[in-house]
Every structure is written in C-alpha cells, then in structure tokens.
Design a protein around this motif. Sequence first.
Motif, mmCIF file in Angstrom:
data_model
loop_
_atom_site.group_PDB
_atom_site.id
_atom_site.type_symbol
_atom_site.label_atom_id
_atom_site.label_comp_id
_atom_site.label_asym_id
_atom_site.label_seq_id
_atom_site.Cartn_x
_atom_site.Cartn_y
_atom_site.Cartn_z
ATOM 1 N N SER A 131 0.845 -1.204 0.000
ATOM 2 C CA SER A 131 0.000 0.000 0.000
ATOM 3 C C SER A 131 0.879 1.253 0.000
ATOM 4 O O SER A 131 1.762 1.410 0.836
ATOM 5 C CB SER A 131 -0.923 0.003 1.235
ATOM 6 O OG SER A 131 -0.158 0.067 2.412
ATOM 7 N N HIS A 132 0.620 2.110 -0.958
ATOM 8 C CA HIS A 132 1.454 3.292 -1.117
ATOM 9 C C HIS A 132 0.766 4.244 -2.096
ATOM 10 O O HIS A 132 0.248 3.822 -3.132
ATOM 11 C CB HIS A 132 2.833 2.845 -1.664
ATOM 12 C CG HIS A 132 3.750 4.004 -1.897
ATOM 13 N ND1 HIS A 132 3.855 4.618 -3.130
ATOM 14 C CD2 HIS A 132 4.583 4.665 -1.079
ATOM 15 C CE1 HIS A 132 4.711 5.617 -3.033
ATOM 16 N NE2 HIS A 132 5.171 5.663 -1.801
ATOM 17 N N GLU A 133 0.731 5.525 -1.761
ATOM 18 C CA GLU A 133 0.157 6.500 -2.704
ATOM 19 C C GLU A 133 0.773 7.877 -2.470
ATOM 20 O O GLU A 133 0.998 8.285 -1.318
ATOM 21 C CB GLU A 133 -1.370 6.591 -2.536
ATOM 22 C CG GLU A 133 -2.027 7.391 -3.664
ATOM 23 C CD GLU A 133 -3.556 7.433 -3.556
ATOM 24 O OE1 GLU A 133 -4.120 6.807 -2.641
ATOM 25 O OE2 GLU A 133 -4.165 8.118 -4.405
ATOM 26 N N SER A 134 1.083 8.554 -3.580
ATOM 27 C CA SER A 134 1.575 9.933 -3.496
ATOM 28 C C SER A 134 0.583 10.834 -4.209
ATOM 29 O O SER A 134 0.033 10.467 -5.256
ATOM 30 C CB SER A 134 2.939 10.056 -4.173
ATOM 31 O OG SER A 134 3.878 9.302 -3.456
ATOM 32 N N THR A 135 0.380 12.013 -3.649
ATOM 33 C CA THR A 135 -0.547 12.946 -4.276
ATOM 34 C C THR A 135 -0.132 14.376 -3.912
ATOM 35 O O THR A 135 0.716 14.578 -3.035
ATOM 36 C CB THR A 135 -2.006 12.657 -3.814
ATOM 37 O OG1 THR A 135 -2.900 13.479 -4.545
ATOM 38 C CG2 THR A 135 -2.180 12.928 -2.325
ATOM 39 N N THR A 136 -0.695 15.340 -4.576
ATOM 40 C CA THR A 136 -0.452 16.730 -4.183
ATOM 41 C C THR A 136 -1.771 17.342 -3.713
ATOM 42 O O THR A 136 -2.837 17.047 -4.253
ATOM 43 C CB THR A 136 0.104 17.583 -5.350
ATOM 44 O OG1 THR A 136 -0.737 17.381 -6.491
ATOM 45 C CG2 THR A 136 1.537 17.211 -5.689
ATOM 46 N N GLN A 180 -7.832 12.454 0.304
ATOM 47 C CA GLN A 180 -6.630 12.798 -0.480
ATOM 48 C C GLN A 180 -5.932 11.555 -1.037
ATOM 49 O O GLN A 180 -5.367 11.604 -2.111
ATOM 50 C CB GLN A 180 -5.636 13.593 0.387
ATOM 51 C CG GLN A 180 -5.973 15.063 0.561
ATOM 52 C CD GLN A 180 -7.119 15.271 1.516
ATOM 53 O OE1 GLN A 180 -7.118 14.755 2.618
ATOM 54 N NE2 GLN A 180 -8.124 16.021 1.081
ATOM 55 N N VAL A 181 -5.933 10.476 -0.262
ATOM 56 C CA VAL A 181 -5.244 9.251 -0.695
ATOM 57 C C VAL A 181 -6.227 8.077 -0.691
ATOM 58 O O VAL A 181 -6.101 7.132 0.080
ATOM 59 C CB VAL A 181 -4.002 8.953 0.200
ATOM 60 C CG1 VAL A 181 -2.848 9.858 -0.153
ATOM 61 C CG2 VAL A 181 -4.342 9.108 1.688
ATOM 62 N N ARG A 182 -7.166 8.179 -1.616
ATOM 63 C CA ARG A 182 -8.286 7.235 -1.651
ATOM 64 C C ARG A 182 -7.822 5.796 -1.947
ATOM 65 O O ARG A 182 -8.278 4.840 -1.302
ATOM 66 C CB ARG A 182 -9.290 7.699 -2.724
ATOM 67 C CG ARG A 182 -10.706 7.205 -2.488
ATOM 68 C CD ARG A 182 -11.629 7.830 -3.536
ATOM 69 N NE ARG A 182 -11.828 9.254 -3.302
ATOM 70 C CZ ARG A 182 -12.814 9.757 -2.531
ATOM 71 N NH1 ARG A 182 -13.667 8.926 -1.957
ATOM 72 N NH2 ARG A 182 -12.953 11.041 -2.371
ATOM 73 N N ASN A 183 -6.910 5.663 -2.928
ATOM 74 C CA ASN A 183 -6.455 4.307 -3.284
ATOM 75 C C ASN A 183 -5.709 3.639 -2.133
ATOM 76 O O ASN A 183 -5.864 2.451 -1.882
ATOM 77 C CB ASN A 183 -5.540 4.354 -4.518
ATOM 78 C CG ASN A 183 -6.316 4.733 -5.751
ATOM 79 O OD1 ASN A 183 -7.523 4.524 -5.814
ATOM 80 N ND2 ASN A 183 -5.628 5.313 -6.732
ATOM 81 N N TYR A 184 -4.873 4.441 -1.456
ATOM 82 C CA TYR A 184 -4.132 3.925 -0.301
ATOM 83 C C TYR A 184 -5.108 3.419 0.761
ATOM 84 O O TYR A 184 -4.962 2.304 1.286
ATOM 85 C CB TYR A 184 -3.243 5.038 0.259
ATOM 86 C CG TYR A 184 -2.614 4.720 1.585
ATOM 87 C CD1 TYR A 184 -1.536 3.845 1.683
ATOM 88 C CD2 TYR A 184 -3.092 5.296 2.769
ATOM 89 C CE1 TYR A 184 -0.966 3.542 2.913
ATOM 90 C CE2 TYR A 184 -2.519 5.011 3.999
ATOM 91 C CZ TYR A 184 -1.457 4.142 4.056
ATOM 92 O OH TYR A 184 -0.899 3.843 5.264
#
Lengths: 160, 160
Positions: B30-35, B121-125
């Motif tokens: 599980s990992h997600e980056s966003t702005t 903000q980090v829905r997939n995570y």
Amino acid sequence: MAKTRNVFVVMLRLLALGATLCATIVMATSHESTTFFGLSLEAKFQYTPALKVLVVVNAVVAAYSLLVLFISPNSRLSHFLVTTDVLVAILLVGALAAAGSVSYVGRKGNPHAGWLPICDQVRNYCNQVMWSLICAFTGVLAYTVIAVYGIHTVVHPLLT
Amino acid sequence: MAKTRNVFVVMLRLLALGATLCATIVMATSHESTTFFGLSLEAKFQYTPALKVLVVVNAVVAAYSLLVLFISPNSRLSHFLVTTDVLVAILLVGALAAAGSVSYVGRKGNPHAGWLPICDQVRNYCNQVMWSLICAFTGVLAYTVIAVYGIHTVVHPLLT
C-alpha cells in the motif's frame, strides 16, 4: 493438588475482576478542559470510539469475572468456561489494542498524516488514559493465563 | 467422523493461511503519493506503527499456518496446537484492532483532537488498507473458529 489449582484460578479471576473494573472506572472518569492559545480544548473518552469500546468491554468482562466466581470448579458448567475464557481474552485484547493504538497517536501524533499530539495540552487526561490502559493490560494478561491454564488442565491428562 | 473433523480443520487452516498472506501482501504494497494545495502528500504503511505491526504479525502467522499443516492430527504435538492456536488468535486480534483503530481515524478523523481525515486525499491507499483489514479479519475469524473447535474436540469427550 486440585485445591491449589482452584485457588490459583480464583486468584487470577479476582485479579482480572479488579483490573477490568479499574480500567472501566479510570477511563470512564477521564476528563480534562484546558485553554490553548485562547481556544478552549476539552478532552474526554467519549470523543474517541475506541476508548468507549474499552469502557464497555471491560465493564462487561468485570461482570462476567464476578459471575463465574460462583460457578463450582467441579460442575459440568466449568468445562464451558475454557471456551468462554478464551473468547473473553480475545475480546479484551481487541479492546485494549484499539484503545492503545489511538492513545499512541494522542501521545506521539503522526506527522505524516498531519495529526498533532494532544498530550502536552491535556496531560492529566492522557495520564489517566494511560493508567486505564495499564489496568486493561493486566486484565488481558490475567485472562490469557486463565485461558491457557484452563486448556492445559483439560489437555494435560490426555498427554500423560 | 475424525476424518471429516480433520478435513474441516485443514480447510480452516488453509483459509487462515490465505487470509493472513493476503493481509500481509496487500498492506505491504500500500502506497500512494498525491499533491494537495500544492503540497506533496505521501502515504505508506511504514508511517504508521500499528500498520507495520499488522504486516509483521500476519506474516509470522502465515508462516505458522503453513508449518502446522505438516503436523499429523494424530501426533502428540497436535495437542499443543490447541494452546498455540489460542495465542495466535489473540495475537491476530490485537494486531487487527490496533490497525483498524488508526485506520478509522484516517477515514473519519477526530475533530475533537484536531485530526483531519486523510482518505479523501489518498483514496487508493485507504482502499488498499481496508482490503488488508478485511483479509486480516478473515484470518481472525478462521483462527477463532480453529481455537474454539480445538478446545471443543478436546473438552467434548469429557462432557459426554
């Protein structure tokens, strides 16, 4: 030998009763109000679902611990306690872990999520929550020993 | 009768193996980056101690679940599994409750503590963490049934 065993289990059950009662009462009375940069801040266990669960679970287990003291160790019913003690241990661990996990965030925060620690502002509240968790942990230990000991006394005759 | 019982337990152990392996892998990846308003936000399980514990505990239990498949149900060693299965169930519940509790804050926040939810903000995570928790919950259910069933098969002959 059987008498020593029964006394040991009764002592563990009394310890569990005291610990779960302590966890319930200490958490249920945790409350603190303070002002921080002109803003009023109020902390109480009802604001955190995991802490409410801890109170309810420990209260229920305290009642269970009291009731089972009246069950004779020679009765057929006492065999069922091996199973219910395991389920109680599982329930207590779940409640403690959930409350402990949120309390850890309260004390340390989580900078990656932008969650600031609150314990510098409501120190007494946090200390009271910590004591409740220590009581709950004692209850978990007592019930884990009761559960494993209960299994051991049933399984042991089959091994020897 | 004994054969049906053994098949049932092996199926539960396979289910537990799959579930704990799933919980480990899904959480570990599980990992997600966003702005967010020009700020970069990175979410990964390593940032939260409770999620790291979930990965480690489920990985260890997956290895245990695999190993015990090779223990013959007629061997003397299998009696000890009644106790170890209970301890494994307790361990799994603790890890799941701790991770679930923090994940709940991630999803809902806690306005009283000033902790904002991060899942928008980090829905997939968050979804990936949720699936890992569902797998871990399946593992908990499987081990609770294994533990209670194990006690039952040992205690039952004493009751009848």
